[in-house]
Design a protein around this motif. Structure first.
Motif, short mmCIF file in Angstrom:
data_model
loop_
_atom_site.label_atom_id
_atom_site.label_comp_id
_atom_site.label_asym_id
_atom_site.label_seq_id
_atom_site.Cartn_x
_atom_site.Cartn_y
_atom_site.Cartn_z
N HIS A 40 10.34 -9.01 26.47
CA HIS A 40 10.44 -10.42 26.09
C HIS A 40 11.84 -10.80 25.61
O HIS A 40 12.16 -11.99 25.54
N LEU A 142 13.17 -29.56 28.71
CA LEU A 142 12.27 -29.03 27.69
C LEU A 142 11.05 -29.94 27.56
O LEU A 142 11.17 -31.17 27.56
N ASN A 143 9.88 -29.32 27.43
CA ASN A 143 8.67 -30.11 27.21
C ASN A 143 8.51 -30.35 25.71
O ASN A 143 9.37 -29.97 24.91
N GLU A 145 6.77 -28.92 23.58
CA GLU A 145 6.72 -27.70 22.77
C GLU A 145 8.05 -26.95 22.77
O GLU A 145 8.11 -25.80 22.35
N GLU A 146 9.11 -27.59 23.30
CA GLU A 146 10.44 -26.97 23.38
C GLU A 146 10.47 -25.78 24.34
O GLU A 146 11.28 -24.86 24.17
N LYS A 147 9.58 -25.78 25.32
CA LYS A 147 9.57 -24.74 26.35
C LYS A 147 10.14 -25.33 27.64
O LYS A 147 10.01 -26.53 27.89
N ILE A 148 10.72 -24.46 28.45
CA ILE A 148 11.31 -24.90 29.71
C ILE A 148 10.20 -25.34 30.66
O ILE A 148 9.24 -24.61 30.88
N ASP A 149 10.37 -26.51 31.26
CA ASP A 149 9.44 -27.03 32.25
C ASP A 149 10.00 -26.67 33.63
O ASP A 149 10.87 -27.37 34.14
#
Length: 181
Positions: A40, A142-143, A145-149
């Protein structure tokens, strides 16, 4: 029926990246299609031993991994076709220097600054085992939730046997939920 075609690598397509490294005080860019996740917080970047960037990576212990999208594909292809041994590629891309000293591409939608933990050598290749020090993402990717879309990122994929660049496709379903009603 399956046919044995020999001991051939069959894990393509792979995401296409531009690796950045400082060599003699200047950034050098190399197109790379051989990389992998080994944890990870760790990645592996495999590069042919003669690449000009390898020297800078060995000396500094840092590199950047910059995901290629369609908008930057032409420049990325160019840096994969010319050698830093023969040509200064430092001006091909605008860049910033990351906290770890690695050059980060301005136009790459996602970039990772990495520290080299180890190098695994095989005939003709150096595989750099890297710890991710920082990840830079264009904010519009970023979505909530601050995750890559990745549906919006649309990274270019590389397919080795045919040397073709591929686009990403449609979402096929949610992992672990395909067979649940």
């Amino acid at each position: 029926m399956k046919k044995n075609v020999g001991a051939k690598l069959a894990l393509y397509p792979m995401p296409l990246v531009v690796v950045g490294a400082m060599v003699d005080g200047k950034p050098n860019w190399t197109l790379v299609g051989h990389l992998g996740i080994i944890g990870h917080d760790r990645v592996m970047v495999s590069m042919a031993t003669p690449h000009w960037s390898n020297r800078g990576i060995r000396e500094s212990g840092v590199l950047s991994i910059n995901i290629v999208d369609e908008a930057m594909l032409s420049k990325a292809d160019y840096v994969g076709c010319v050698s830093g041994n023969n040509m200064d590629k430092s001006e091909v891309f605008a860049y910033q220097i990351g906290e770890n000293g690695a050059p980060i591409l301005d136009e790459a939608p996602v970039s990772m600054a990495c520290l080299v933990d180890d190098t695994y050598k095989t005939p003709g290749f150096e595989s750099f085992i890297c710890k991710i020090a920082a990840t830079y993402v264009q904010e519009d990717l970023l979505n909530e939730e601050e995750k890559i879309d990745y549906r919006n990122l649309k990274p270019v994929l590389f397919e080795m046997p045919t040397y073709e660049y591929l686009g990403t496709g449609n979402v096929l379903g949610k992992c672990t939920k395909l067979n649940k009603a």
